[in-house]
Write a protein that holds these residues in place. Structure first.
Motif, PDB file in Angstrom:
ATOM      1  N   GLN A   1      57.426  60.120  58.135  1.00  0.00           N
ATOM      2  CA  GLN A   1      57.308  59.441  56.849  1.00  0.00           C
ATOM      3  C   GLN A   1      57.211  57.925  57.033  1.00  0.00           C
ATOM      4  O   GLN A   1      56.434  57.262  56.337  1.00  0.00           O
ATOM      5  CB  GLN A   1      58.494  59.795  55.948  1.00  0.00           C
ATOM      6  N   LEU A   2      57.962  57.379  57.977  1.00  0.00           N
ATOM      7  CA  LEU A   2      57.877  55.946  58.269  1.00  0.00           C
ATOM      8  C   LEU A   2      56.478  55.579  58.754  1.00  0.00           C
ATOM      9  O   LEU A   2      55.916  54.554  58.367  1.00  0.00           O
ATOM     10  CB  LEU A   2      58.915  55.532  59.315  1.00  0.00           C
ATOM     11  N   GLU A   3      55.898  56.432  59.590  1.00  0.00           N
ATOM     12  CA  GLU A   3      54.547  56.188  60.087  1.00  0.00           C
ATOM     13  C   GLU A   3      53.541  56.245  58.940  1.00  0.00           C
ATOM     14  O   GLU A   3      52.622  55.425  58.864  1.00  0.00           O
ATOM     15  CB  GLU A   3      54.178  57.205  61.164  1.00  0.00           C
ATOM     16  N   CYS A   4      53.729  57.174  58.040  1.00  0.00           N
ATOM     17  CA  CYS A   4      52.864  57.310  56.871  1.00  0.00           C
ATOM     18  C   CYS A   4      52.959  56.047  55.997  1.00  0.00           C
ATOM     19  O   CYS A   4      51.940  55.507  55.551  1.00  0.00           O
ATOM     20  CB  CYS A   4      53.272  58.550  56.073  1.00  0.00           C
ATOM     21  N   VAL A   5      54.174  55.564  55.774  1.00  0.00           N
ATOM     22  CA  VAL A   5      54.383  54.350  54.983  1.00  0.00           C
ATOM     23  C   VAL A   5      53.738  53.156  55.698  1.00  0.00           C
ATOM     24  O   VAL A   5      53.061  52.329  55.070  1.00  0.00           O
ATOM     25  CB  VAL A   5      55.889  54.096  54.728  1.00  0.00           C
TER      26      VAL A   5
ATOM     27  N   ILE B   1      64.571  47.278  58.309  1.00  0.00           N
ATOM     28  CA  ILE B   1      64.833  46.751  56.964  1.00  0.00           C
ATOM     29  C   ILE B   1      65.628  47.771  56.150  1.00  0.00           C
ATOM     30  O   ILE B   1      66.600  47.414  55.462  1.00  0.00           O
ATOM     31  CB  ILE B   1      63.508  46.386  56.258  1.00  0.00           C
ATOM     32  N   LEU B   2      65.244  49.040  56.239  1.00  0.00           N
ATOM     33  CA  LEU B   2      65.969  50.086  55.506  1.00  0.00           C
ATOM     34  C   LEU B   2      67.410  50.217  56.012  1.00  0.00           C
ATOM     35  O   LEU B   2      68.338  50.349  55.211  1.00  0.00           O
ATOM     36  CB  LEU B   2      65.233  51.422  55.613  1.00  0.00           C
ATOM     37  N   GLU B   3      67.588  50.165  57.330  1.00  0.00           N
ATOM     38  CA  GLU B   3      68.934  50.248  57.898  1.00  0.00           C
ATOM     39  C   GLU B   3      69.796  49.078  57.443  1.00  0.00           C
ATOM     40  O   GLU B   3      70.961  49.266  57.077  1.00  0.00           O
ATOM     41  CB  GLU B   3      68.864  50.281  59.425  1.00  0.00           C
ATOM     42  N   ASP B   4      69.226  47.873  57.449  1.00  0.00           N
ATOM     43  CA  ASP B   4      69.965  46.687  57.008  1.00  0.00           C
ATOM     44  C   ASP B   4      70.361  46.768  55.539  1.00  0.00           C
ATOM     45  O   ASP B   4      71.349  46.173  55.123  1.00  0.00           O
ATOM     46  CB  ASP B   4      69.150  45.416  57.252  1.00  0.00           C
ATOM     47  N   ALA B   5      69.578  47.526  54.757  1.00  0.00           N
ATOM     48  CA  ALA B   5      69.868  47.703  53.334  1.00  0.00           C
ATOM     49  C   ALA B   5      70.779  48.900  53.088  1.00  0.00           C
ATOM     50  O   ALA B   5      71.026  49.274  51.943  1.00  0.00           O
ATOM     51  CB  ALA B   5      68.566  47.866  52.555  1.00  0.00           C
ATOM     52  N   GLY B   6      71.264  49.524  54.168  1.00  0.00           N
ATOM     53  CA  GLY B   6      72.145  50.680  54.031  1.00  0.00           C
ATOM     54  C   GLY B   6      71.414  51.961  53.707  1.00  0.00           C
ATOM     55  O   GLY B   6      72.013  52.914  53.215  1.00  0.00           O
ATOM     56  N   GLN B   7      70.112  51.989  53.973  1.00  0.00           N
ATOM     57  CA  GLN B   7      69.314  53.175  53.666  1.00  0.00           C
ATOM     58  C   GLN B   7      68.681  53.773  54.915  1.00  0.00           C
ATOM     59  O   GLN B   7      67.629  54.410  54.851  1.00  0.00           O
ATOM     60  CB  GLN B   7      68.234  52.815  52.638  1.00  0.00           C
ATOM     61  N   GLY B   8      69.323  53.568  56.053  1.00  0.00           N
ATOM     62  CA  GLY B   8      68.830  54.141  57.300  1.00  0.00           C
ATOM     63  C   GLY B   8      68.818  55.653  57.210  1.00  0.00           C
ATOM     64  O   GLY B   8      69.682  56.260  56.584  1.00  0.00           O
ATOM     65  N   GLY B   9      67.798  56.278  57.771  1.00  0.00           N
ATOM     66  CA  GLY B   9      67.694  57.732  57.731  1.00  0.00           C
ATOM     67  C   GLY B   9      67.094  58.257  56.439  1.00  0.00           C
ATOM     68  O   GLY B   9      66.970  59.464  56.263  1.00  0.00           O
ATOM     69  N   LEU B  10      66.732  57.359  55.542  1.00  0.00           N
ATOM     70  CA  LEU B  10      66.130  57.764  54.273  1.00  0.00           C
ATOM     71  C   LEU B  10      64.780  58.445  54.494  1.00  0.00           C
ATOM     72  O   LEU B  10      64.447  59.418  53.834  1.00  0.00           O
ATOM     73  CB  LEU B  10      65.959  56.542  53.352  1.00  0.00           C
ATOM     74  N   LEU B  11      64.029  57.933  55.479  1.00  0.00           N
ATOM     75  CA  LEU B  11      62.720  58.495  55.795  1.00  0.00           C
ATOM     76  C   LEU B  11      62.703  58.991  57.237  1.00  0.00           C
ATOM     77  O   LEU B  11      63.300  58.386  58.119  1.00  0.00           O
ATOM     78  CB  LEU B  11      61.628  57.424  55.619  1.00  0.00           C
ATOM     79  N   THR B  12      61.992  60.087  57.462  1.00  0.00           N
ATOM     80  CA  THR B  12      61.819  60.601  58.822  1.00  0.00           C
ATOM     81  C   THR B  12      60.843  59.694  59.580  1.00  0.00           C
ATOM     82  O   THR B  12      60.166  58.852  58.973  1.00  0.00           O
ATOM     83  CB  THR B  12      61.259  62.035  58.804  1.00  0.00           C
TER      84      THR B  12
END
Length: 110
Positions: A60-64, A46-57
């Motif tokens: 951090q993704l696992e934490c979210v 979802i983040l990649e599709d929104a142009g925000q890929g790589g925003l979280l490690t």
């Protein structure tokens, strides 16, 4: 007449069996909460599709993802997120997903 009675008896005996099979299939078709890994991958998509890929490690993704799993978000809405779909079942669910992402994003990025 006897063969007609035998056929009717077989049909009547089969109905409860069919009803049980149908109800079991309906129960097993429900959504279950996805795993942390599945949810992490979906959120990443979802983040990649929104142009925000790589925003979280990855950590951090696992934490979210764990924050989402600990939330009151429905199994169906979590399944949508795990599938990489930013689609919620209601406006209330959309608000809950947005709030959870905001809070978890901030907490997990710290």
């Amino acid at each position: 007449m006897n063969s007609n009675l035998a056929t009717r008896t077989r049909v009547l005996l089969a109905l409860p069996i069919a009803a049980v099979a149908f109800s079991l299939a309906a129960c097993s078709g429900g959504s279950e909460r996805p795993s942390t890994g599945e949810l992490s991958e979906g959120i990443s998509t979802i983040l990649e599709d929104a142009g925000q890929g790589g925003l979280l490690t990855d950590d951090q993704l696992e934490c979210v993802a764990e924050a989402f799993l600990d939330s009151d978000i429905s199994d169906q809405d979590l399944a949508n997120l795990a599938a990489g779909k930013d689609e919620q079942t209601t406006e209330e669910a959309k608000t809950l997903v947005t709030e959870t992402m905001s809070e978890a994003g901030a907490a997990c990025a710290a």
